[in-house]
Structures are given as C-alpha cells and as structure tokens.
Design an enzyme around this catalytic site. Structure first.
Site, short mmCIF file in Angstrom:
data_model
loop_
_atom_site.label_atom_id
_atom_site.label_comp_id
_atom_site.label_asym_id
_atom_site.label_seq_id
_atom_site.Cartn_x
_atom_site.Cartn_y
_atom_site.Cartn_z
CB CYS A 65 -0.91 0.01 1.23
SG CYS A 65 -1.91 -1.49 1.42
CB VAL A 72 -4.10 -10.89 2.82
CG1 VAL A 72 -4.70 -11.74 3.93
CG2 VAL A 72 -2.96 -11.65 2.14
N GLY A 82 2.93 -3.20 3.80
CA GLY A 82 3.83 -4.33 3.95
C GLY A 82 3.11 -5.66 3.97
CG ASP A 86 -0.63 -8.42 6.73
OD1 ASP A 86 -1.71 -8.02 6.25
OD2 ASP A 86 0.47 -8.21 6.19
CB SER A 89 11.98 -10.48 -6.99
OG SER A 89 13.27 -10.06 -7.38
#
Length: 615
Positions: free
Chosen positions: A2, A54, A78, A102, A377
């Site tokens: 975000c 999520v 995050g 989270d 990655s």
C-alpha cells in the site's frame, strides 16, 4: 502492499487540514489502486491507499481498534509472513480478531506488546500507529528496509509518507536541496546514504528502526542490527540450514488471496525462488506456477560477454521453466519502448535512478500486473551470499571506498569546478565510506581477507542493497504490483552473514553454499551457471538515444543542470562513446557510458520537473 502518509502535530488542531493529507495520499494512488481511506483526529491525520492482497473486507485501512475506552489506529504498508503464528499467540493472551488480515495482527501486536512488537515480526513493513488516549505516535520499518518510510519534522510534529512525493505535497515542505543533497546526487547516486532524504528537511526512517512521538518529543531508536558471531556449524550442517531456511522463507511468502507469480531470469537466485515455489504449488495441488522473464529485442545480435555479464538469460529461463513445470512468459521490449517511457521511473522514484534498468523493470512490472498482483523475486541474494564481483576482485577488495563505485574520478570528470568546490566529492564519499565501516560488527580475532569480506558484506547489505530495494519497490508499486524478496528474510540474512567465506564459496564456487543447498531443486548446469545481472540493453540505439538527449540538454540554455556539469567534458565523452570500448561501470555492474548520459539527463529533468531549488 500500500501507500501510507500522515501528519501528526501535538501543538495544533489539524481537523481543518484533512484536504492536505488527502492530497498527500492521492499522490500514492499507484501504490494502492484498489481503495483509499482517511483518518481524522485533532492531532493526527492519516491517509491510506490500498492494494488488496489479503482479506479484502477485513483489512481496510486506516484501521481502528478499540480496547475499553482506548482507540488505536494504524496505516500500514507491507506483509507479515508469520501472521498466523502471531494471531495464535495473541489469541492465547485473550485478544480476538474481526478478520484475518496481517494489518489487524500488527495493530493488536502493538497493543499487546508495545514497542517490542517489531522484534516478533517476520516480514516487510512500514507503519504508523496513533494511540489517541496517550497522544502517542509509534512508527516502524522492517529490518532490511524493503518498505520505504520518509519523515519530516514540521512545526511541533511530523509528516511522513511512503514516497517523497507525498511529503512534497505538504505546503510546508519545499523541494530544496543543499550541498549534501547535491553530493548525494552527483557523488553517491543512484545510491543514497541511509537516513538521508536528499531534500532539505526530509529524512528516511532507517531500516531496523522505530520512531516514538509524544507531546514531549520525537525520537528514533534502533531495534535490530547485524551481529558477528562465531559460526559453529559444519559445512554439511550449514548447507542443511540454508536449505531449510530458503524453503521456509519462500513458502511463507506464497500466501495471497490474489494471483501470484515469480520472476525467473534464468540466474541462480530467481531460479531458486521459482523452483521452491513451483514444488510447493504442486504439493498443495494448485495450478502451475506462472513465471516471467524480461528480454530485449535482438539481444542475441547485440550482446557481447564481459566480466560482468557472461551469457544471455533467455534460454536459461526457458530451460528452468521446463524443469520446474511452470507456465513461462517472455516479456520482450525494444529501444522504442524505453524511449517512450524513459522518465516514468523518475516520477515513480522521485530521484534519479538506475537508467535503463529502471525503465525496463517498470515496464516489466506493468506487464506482469496485467496477470497477477503479487510476485516473488530473487533480489538481494548477491549481497547476502557474496555473489557480486566486488567480493572476488582484488581491485575491489583493496579499494578504500565503496567497491561498486570505483570510478569516482570519472564521475568528477563531468562535474563543473563550482560543483566540485561546493561538495568536495572525494571527501564526501570518503566520509560516508568511513561512516559505514565504523558500523561493521567485528568478529574478535578475524583478520585479513575474512575480515575484509565481512566488511564488504556489511557494506553491500546496508549501502548497496537499499538502492536495489528502492528500485524494486518504486518500479513495482508504480504499477500496483507487490514484489516480495525472500532473500531479505532477516533469519536468513543473520545466519548467512556469519557463514565463513570458505563455506560461502564451497567447492570454490561463487555462492557455493547456496548452490549446494539447492542441489535437489535445480539441474546441475543451472546451479553452476556463472552469474549474470539484471539485463541492460546492449542495443547501440539506446546509447545513441541517451547521448542525443544529453547533448540536447547541453544545447538548451534553460537546462537546470548546466551549473553543475562541465559541458565540454560531456561533449568529449559523447565523441568517445561512438567508438567501441570496454564495459567499465561507474556504478554497480551495469551502469557504463550509456547510463552516464541517461543519468545526467534524468538529473536535469528531476531538477526541472520537481522545481528543485538549490540552497
């Protein structure tokens, strides 16, 4: 992932400033295209832009939870990878939850454990929490600095944001730079000294730090740092531990309510991540993993192997994909694509960056975003496991400066005398280098090459890696794509940092311990392929493009860069660059002559487009 921003001031009522903070949040729409939110308190304003990954309904922000007569509000950017474990611990302590995000777990963790909560997090994060009853601001940033967080003291308070552009939207913060800012751009850049925001009055909360603000003042505090300890494990045990950590780290990061893929260049690092992810997908009975690789048109025609780039990636990526059973996507760009989007990365990063590899990564992420929202990655493996040439080349090991920037004299060659007098580039870089060396955690009794390699490892993790993490964050979030970096798991970094160099290079191989740890995931020829960095286009059309941009800049008397460069030196470089020459990077492995022209052009456009004023 975000975008977050806000303004806290203990001395004034901010209720009338909601439109200011909303405008700051609007600058971050690319980071959070799915939803927005605003929190208003007399002394705290938060704005949030959300990218839904999520718990679409239960993870809305800003999020407020009430505990008795006390209210706590969070904005957060995050991903926590140990959310389930933390939730179970908190439930055992009597806390309940309304959703499964989270975000809520992080907020409740603070309520339960206070500032010690950050030490329990496994993930990447930047957040701000407002404790209304105590008029207390609590902010935190992850250990390796994967997620950004800029701050500025304004009045009796603080303004913060995920990106510089959010802070620059505040009426009290102006795009002004002084001699330090000039030195960062012309002598250190595209790297940046930790904590330095380049603009006057803007800092960055350093990785592994928290910030606590109350009516009595604002202070930052370190909660994590690398430590040097004796490595007691045998090579066999070390290989086993690395393998277990890698598997656990990657699998933790595959949690998502939206489509997920991996980058797959064909190099060791992305192949490791993709192989673990593909095997996990198969074990869970999920559809085949999608993998993505970037290529340039006519790469085979223009590519020439050198000390930094040994071979083309494309064929290796295809071979790995077939081995792990992924659905592979080749994303191919050409020089006209780079030209059309040459400055898009500047507007995403807010500072001059890494030239064509910024542009290609921006376009690559934008293409991947068409299919998925989350990607993993292989970034940071070379810093952690010692893969870069400067861990192995004698000139870099012996250099009394940052080993990825050995050609400061060439950079100084294009600086004006006035700029060199003002910023004293050699002294500035040396000061920053010695400052970094002073932080290195020493291992008692360690000397010689082992001690120097430890220094190089620390410098790479704390000074070079942030440049690539900044790049990865801005180029991906500029397209609304969340990119996760398993090699930045702090447990892995802490363990590998203390593995002896003889083990790290087991079998006399670069990153030998990682290769041995992954021996049952990848074919031998892929495991032992020589390193090749993220691709930069070798097409001479790109060199011609950026050279012409730089020359046109010199011919324009309104170019704001002119007082800072030696125009005759740049023109001389343009003449020389028309002849084939050895690849001699002045930053990292890739940034050579073409990227010098691109960087200068980008600096000029940064000064112009951001209306930068030099103090």
């Amino acid at each position: 992932m975000c975008g977050i921003t806000g303004w806290v001031d203990w001395s004034r009522d901010l209720t009338s400033e909601t439109q200011t903070v909303k405008a700051m949040g609007d600058t971050l729409v690319a980071r959070g295209p799915d939803a927005d939110g605003l929190f208003t308190d007399p002394h705290a304003l938060f704005a949030h832009r959300r990218l839904v990954v999520v718990d679409p309904d239960g993870g809305k922000q800003p999020m407020t939870r009430h505990f008795g007569d006390r209210a706590y509000t969070i904005v957060y950017n995050g991903e926590l990878y140990n959310t389930d474990e933390l939730r179970q611990q908190l439930q055992a302590e009597g806390f309940s939850f309304y959703g499964y995000s989270d975000t809520e777990v992080l907020l409740v963790s603070y309520v339960a454990w206070g500032e010690e909560c950050v030490s329990k997090f496994n993930g990447i994060f930047a957040f701000a929490i407002w404790d209304a009853a105590n008029q207390r601001l609590f902010m935190g940033r992850d250990r390796l600095g994967v997620k950004p967080l800029f701050i500025s003291r304004v009045g009796q308070g603080i303004v913060f944001g995920s990106e510089l552009k959010a802070l620059l939207k505040h009426p009290a913060i102006e795009p002004v730079i002084d001699e330090q800012g000039l030195a960062e751009i012309f002598a250190i850049g595209p790297a940046r000294t930790p904590g330095v925001g380049v603009f006057v009055g803007i800092d960055e909360l350093r990785p592994g730090h928290i910030l606590i603000g109350t009516p009595d003042g604002i202070r930052a505090k370190r909660y994590w740092q690398l430590e040097s300890v004796e490595h007691a494990d045998s090579l066999e045990k070390t290989v086993e531990t690395v393998r277990d950590l890698m598997i656990d780290t990657v699998e933790r990061q595959l949690v998502s309510d939206v489509p997920l893929a991996t980058f797959l260049s064909g190099g060791l690092d992305s192949s490791v991540v993709s192989a673990i992810a593909a095997r996990y997908f198969q074990r869970q009975g999920r559809d085949a993993l999608h993998t993505y690789a970037i290529e340039f048109q006519d790469m085979e025609k223009h590519f020439t192997a050198n000390a930094f780039q040994k071979s083309l990636d494309g064929p290796w990526a295809q071979m790995i994909s077939e081995h792990i059973g992924s659905i592979h996507h080749r994303v191919i760009f050409d020089t006209p694509d780079l030209e059309r989007h040459l400055l898009d990365p500047l507007l995403a990063r807010d500072l001059p960056g890494m030239a064509d590899i910024d542009t290609s990564l921006f376009l690559f992420c934008r293409r991947i975003k068409e299919d998925v929202t989350v990607a993993l990655s292989g970034e940071a493996a070379d810093e952690v496991f010692g893969g870069y040439p400067w861990f192995h080349r004698e000139d870099a090991l012996a250099a009394d400066t940052f080993p990825w920037s050995l050609r400061l004299h060439e950079r100084m060659g294009v600086m004006s005398d006035a700029l060199k007098h003002a910023i004293r580039p050699q002294a500035y870089v040396q000061e920053r280098y010695l400052e970094a060396l002073s932080e290195v955690p020493r291992l008692p009794g360690e000397t010689g090459r082992d001690a120097r390699v430890r220094e190089i490892g620390y410098l790479s993790i704390t000074r070079f890696m942030p440049t690539l993490l900044d790049r990865k964050d801005r180029m991906s979030m500029g397209s609304g794509l969340e990119v996760r970096v398993p090699f930045c798991d702090h447990r892995l970094v802490e363990y590998v940092f203390n593995i002896p160099w003889a083990y790290k290079t087991a079998g006399n191989e670069v990153k030998g311990v990682l290769r041995q740890a992954m021996s049952d995931f990848l074919p031998h020829e892929a495991l032992y392929r020589k390193k090749s960095p993220y691709p930069s286009t070798p097409n001479p059309a790109y060199l011609a493009l950026v050279r012409n941009k730089a020359l046109a800049m010199l011919d324009d008397p309104s170019s704001p860069i002119l007082p800072f460069i030696d125009a005759n030196a740049v023109r001389a470089l343009a003449r020389i660059s028309q002849q084939p020459s050895e690849h001699r990077p002045w930053f990292g492995q890739i940034m050579g002559t073409a990227q010098m022209f691109h960087y200068l052009y980008e600096v000029n456009e940064w000064l112009r487009r951001y209306n930068v004023r030099v103090k």
